[in-house]
Design an enzyme around this catalytic site. Structure first.
Site, PDB file in Angstrom:
ATOM      1  N   CYS A  10      34.519  38.863  39.909  1.00 31.52           N
ATOM      2  CA  CYS A  10      35.914  38.686  39.484  1.00 31.52           C
ATOM      3  C   CYS A  10      36.107  37.549  38.492  1.00 31.52           C
ATOM      4  O   CYS A  10      36.942  37.646  37.594  1.00 31.52           O
ATOM      5  CB  CYS A  10      36.811  38.541  40.712  1.00 31.52           C
ATOM      6  SG  CYS A  10      36.880  40.093  41.657  1.00 31.52           S
ATOM      7  N   ASP A  56      40.598  34.479  43.295  1.00 33.43           N
ATOM      8  CA  ASP A  56      40.243  35.015  44.615  1.00 33.43           C
ATOM      9  C   ASP A  56      39.783  33.947  45.621  1.00 33.43           C
ATOM     10  O   ASP A  56      38.764  34.125  46.303  1.00 33.43           O
ATOM     11  CB  ASP A  56      39.173  36.102  44.472  1.00 33.43           C
ATOM     12  CG  ASP A  56      39.683  37.316  43.686  1.00 33.43           C
ATOM     13  OD1 ASP A  56      40.809  37.258  43.167  1.00 33.43           O
ATOM     14  OD2 ASP A  56      38.947  38.306  43.590  1.00 33.43           O
ATOM     15  N   LYS A  87      45.650  42.225  42.813  1.00 34.97           N
ATOM     16  CA  LYS A  87      44.898  43.219  42.031  1.00 34.97           C
ATOM     17  C   LYS A  87      44.093  44.101  42.972  1.00 34.97           C
ATOM     18  O   LYS A  87      43.817  43.704  44.108  1.00 34.97           O
ATOM     19  CB  LYS A  87      43.966  42.514  41.041  1.00 34.97           C
ATOM     20  CG  LYS A  87      42.940  41.625  41.734  1.00 34.97           C
ATOM     21  CD  LYS A  87      42.175  40.785  40.736  1.00 34.97           C
ATOM     22  CE  LYS A  87      41.184  39.867  41.418  1.00 34.97           C
ATOM     23  NZ  LYS A  87      40.108  40.550  42.152  1.00 34.97           N
TER      24      LYS A  87
HETATM   25  C1  VGL Z   1      35.080  40.421  44.344  1.00 35.63           C
HETATM   26  C2  VGL Z   1      33.582  41.993  45.046  1.00 35.63           C
HETATM   27  C3  VGL Z   1      34.594  42.803  45.486  1.00 35.63           C
HETATM   28  C4  VGL Z   1      35.319  39.081  43.722  1.00 35.63           C
HETATM   29  C5  VGL Z   1      36.117  41.213  44.773  1.00 35.63           C
HETATM   30  O1  VGL Z   1      36.339  38.430  44.007  1.00 35.63           O
HETATM   31  O2  VGL Z   1      34.466  38.650  42.905  1.00 35.63           O
HETATM   32  N1  VGL Z   1      33.817  40.817  44.473  1.00 35.63           N
HETATM   33  N2  VGL Z   1      35.864  42.392  45.356  1.00 35.63           N
END
Ligand code: VGL
Ligand code: ZN
Length: 202
Positions: A150, A8, A106
């Site tokens: 994540c 991410d 995702k």
């Molecule tokens: C994430 C919160 C919501 C992350 C993704 O990448 O850790 N955290 N969506």
């Protein structure tokens, strides 16, 4: 075969983004420096529809940080982030994207969240595990954002899938809704069989 999983590294998780992770930009140079040392690089991407279940805005009378109970378990509610095709969902412009062999979106079903790059909360595969297995990957190194969500879920699933798994700790940053969330996440990963190392030891 050794794979690096970039978790991410998207604009919304960097300073100025919708769900900015403190110091999130500091991991990009490490990600760039490490990529050439791996046989294969995969990048997970949070990739939500505008009415995603994890958005506080989707739930009347709720705000970011609230937790709601869903069939699959507790769901933390977040600001709207990483909406499909938006600037916030794009990989960081400063990230070297030439060496990325596979992007793994995702959380793209409005009904289910997916912190893990491998499985959503309904246990449906994103296809990343099958891809890595087809490529002959047996060792997985994980870095990125956020340590306490994540990164944690992705590393724990990687270990459970049977990959020999490393967390590159200094190449991750956490949200830390509670100040020690990242430290606890690292302990949870260790307990799940993830090896914790620093980028200089890769
Ligand atoms: C994430 C919160 C919501 C992350 C993704 O990448 O850790 N955290 N969506
Ligand atoms: Zn998300």
């Amino acid at each position: 075969m050794r794979a690096l999983i970039l978790v991410d590294l998207q604009n919304d998780f960097l300073p100025g983004g919708a769900l900015a992770v403190p110091g999130g930009d500091e991991v990009i140079p490490l990600a760039n420096a490490l990529q050439p040392r791996f046989d294969l690089v995969a990048a997970t991407k949070d990739w939500h529809p505008p009415d995603h279940v994890s958005f506080a805005a989707t739930h009347p009378n709720h705000k970011p940080g609230d937790v709601v109970m869903l069939r699959e378990g507790p769901q933390v509610l977040w600001p709207v982030h990483c909406v499909q095709e938006s600037y916030g969902a794009r990989l960081a412009p400063s990230l070297d994207r030439q060496r990325i062999d596979r992007e793994a979106p995702k959380g793209s079903d409005s009904r289910f969240d997916s912190y893990s790059g491998f499985f959503d909360v309904a246990q449906r595969s994103t296809g990343l595990a099958e891809y890595l297995q087809r490529q002959g990957v047996d060792e997985v190194y994980v870095l990125g954002l956020a340590t306490d969500y994540c990164v944690k879920a992705t590393a724990i699933d990687a270990a459970a899938l049977g990959f020999k798994t490393w967390l590159i700790e200094d190449a991750c940053r956490g949200v830390n809704l509670r100040p020690d969330d990242s430290q606890r996440a690292v302990e949870a990963m260790r307990a799940a069989g993830v090896n914790v190392i620093q980028s200089q030891d890769v």
